[in-house]
Design an enzyme around this catalytic site. Structure first.
Site, PDB file in Angstrom:
ATOM      1  N   ASP A 277       0.853  -1.186   0.000  1.00 21.73           N
ATOM      2  CA  ASP A 277       0.000   0.000   0.000  1.00 21.73           C
ATOM      3  C   ASP A 277       0.892   1.239   0.000  1.00 21.73           C
ATOM      4  O   ASP A 277       1.193   1.799   1.050  1.00 21.73           O
ATOM      5  CB  ASP A 277      -0.927   0.002   1.219  1.00 21.73           C
ATOM      6  CG  ASP A 277      -2.038   1.040   1.115  1.00 21.73           C
ATOM      7  OD1 ASP A 277      -1.967   1.937   0.243  1.00 21.73           O
ATOM      8  OD2 ASP A 277      -2.988   0.951   1.913  1.00 21.73           O
TER       9      ASP A 277
ATOM     10  N   ARG B 173       0.326   4.243  -0.885  1.00 19.51           N
ATOM     11  CA  ARG B 173      -0.356   5.542  -0.829  1.00 19.51           C
ATOM     12  C   ARG B 173       0.124   6.388   0.344  1.00 19.51           C
ATOM     13  O   ARG B 173       0.548   5.878   1.370  1.00 19.51           O
ATOM     14  CB  ARG B 173      -1.873   5.346  -0.666  1.00 19.51           C
ATOM     15  CG  ARG B 173      -2.526   4.702  -1.852  1.00 19.51           C
ATOM     16  CD  ARG B 173      -3.981   4.428  -1.593  1.00 19.51           C
ATOM     17  NE  ARG B 173      -4.124   3.341  -0.618  1.00 19.51           N
ATOM     18  CZ  ARG B 173      -5.285   2.816  -0.263  1.00 19.51           C
ATOM     19  NH1 ARG B 173      -6.404   3.274  -0.779  1.00 19.51           N
ATOM     20  NH2 ARG B 173      -5.339   1.836   0.607  1.00 19.51           N
TER      21      ARG B 173
END
Length: 190
Positions: free
Chosen positions: A120, A122
């Site tokens: 992930d 982000r």
């Protein structure tokens, strides 16, 4: 940055205030109720073209977005819509990931690893900037992602509580959510 242009958007969930917000050449869309409670409902939502536009049923993205809009209609709150397709890897890499899932029977975490991506990648700097611009210091967040909660808390925003939105799940979606819990450390539904 400058002053953002706000519009009233008529939706099936009622009239909502909408505007774009830009930080470091990244733009997101903010959707909120006209008034916000003391600890507003918050959904930080990443785009999912296949689910939201083409109604793919292998993930919960469109259902989560729809449930968040319905929640705002009834209770007030804010959605920060980020253009971070495929947990931030982009649409082309997301397609490659899905291909690996389908042809090699990998789960989403395994496919990301095979492609050389972090699980992930982000970041939520733009979402935090929106909240600070809105003078929101305390929230009730709808997420199962501990990274979002941590990013908010690290920025000084108080996460008063975390809620789950009730969505209907099919078998494929349930398996995908189970993988996110086991492989990505997402919270289980309360």
């Amino acid at each position: 940055m400058g002053k953002e242009t706000k519009i009233q958007l008529d939706t099936k969930h009622g009239k909502l205030i909408t505007y774009t917000h830009t930080l470091n050449n990244e733009t997101c869309v903010v959707i909120k109720s006209e008034t916000l409670p003391r600890s507003p409902f918050l959904r930080i939502h990443s785009s999912c073209l296949f689910s939201e536009s083409f109604h793919a049923t292998d993930c919960d993205c469109a259902s989560q977005l729809d449930a968040a809009l319905e929640y705002i209609k009834k209770n007030g709150g804010i959605i920060i819509y980020l253009y971070q397709e495929g947990r931030g890897i982009g649409i082309s890499e997301k397609v490659k990931s899905i291909y690996l899932e389908q042809t090699k029977a990998l789960n989403t975490a395994e496919a990301f690893s095979e492609l050389g991506h972090q699980q992930d990648p982000r970041n939520y700097a733009i979402a935090i900037d929106v909240l600070k611009t809105e003078n929101i210091q305390i929230v009730t967040i709808a997420t199962n992602n501990p990274n979002k909660v941590k990013a908010l808390r690290d920025s000084g925003i108080i996460v008063e509580s975390r809620i789950n939105l009730d969505i209907e799940k099919n078998e494929t979606m349930a398996k995908y959510l189970e993988t996110k819990t086991e492989a990505l450390g997402h919270y289980e539904k309360d």
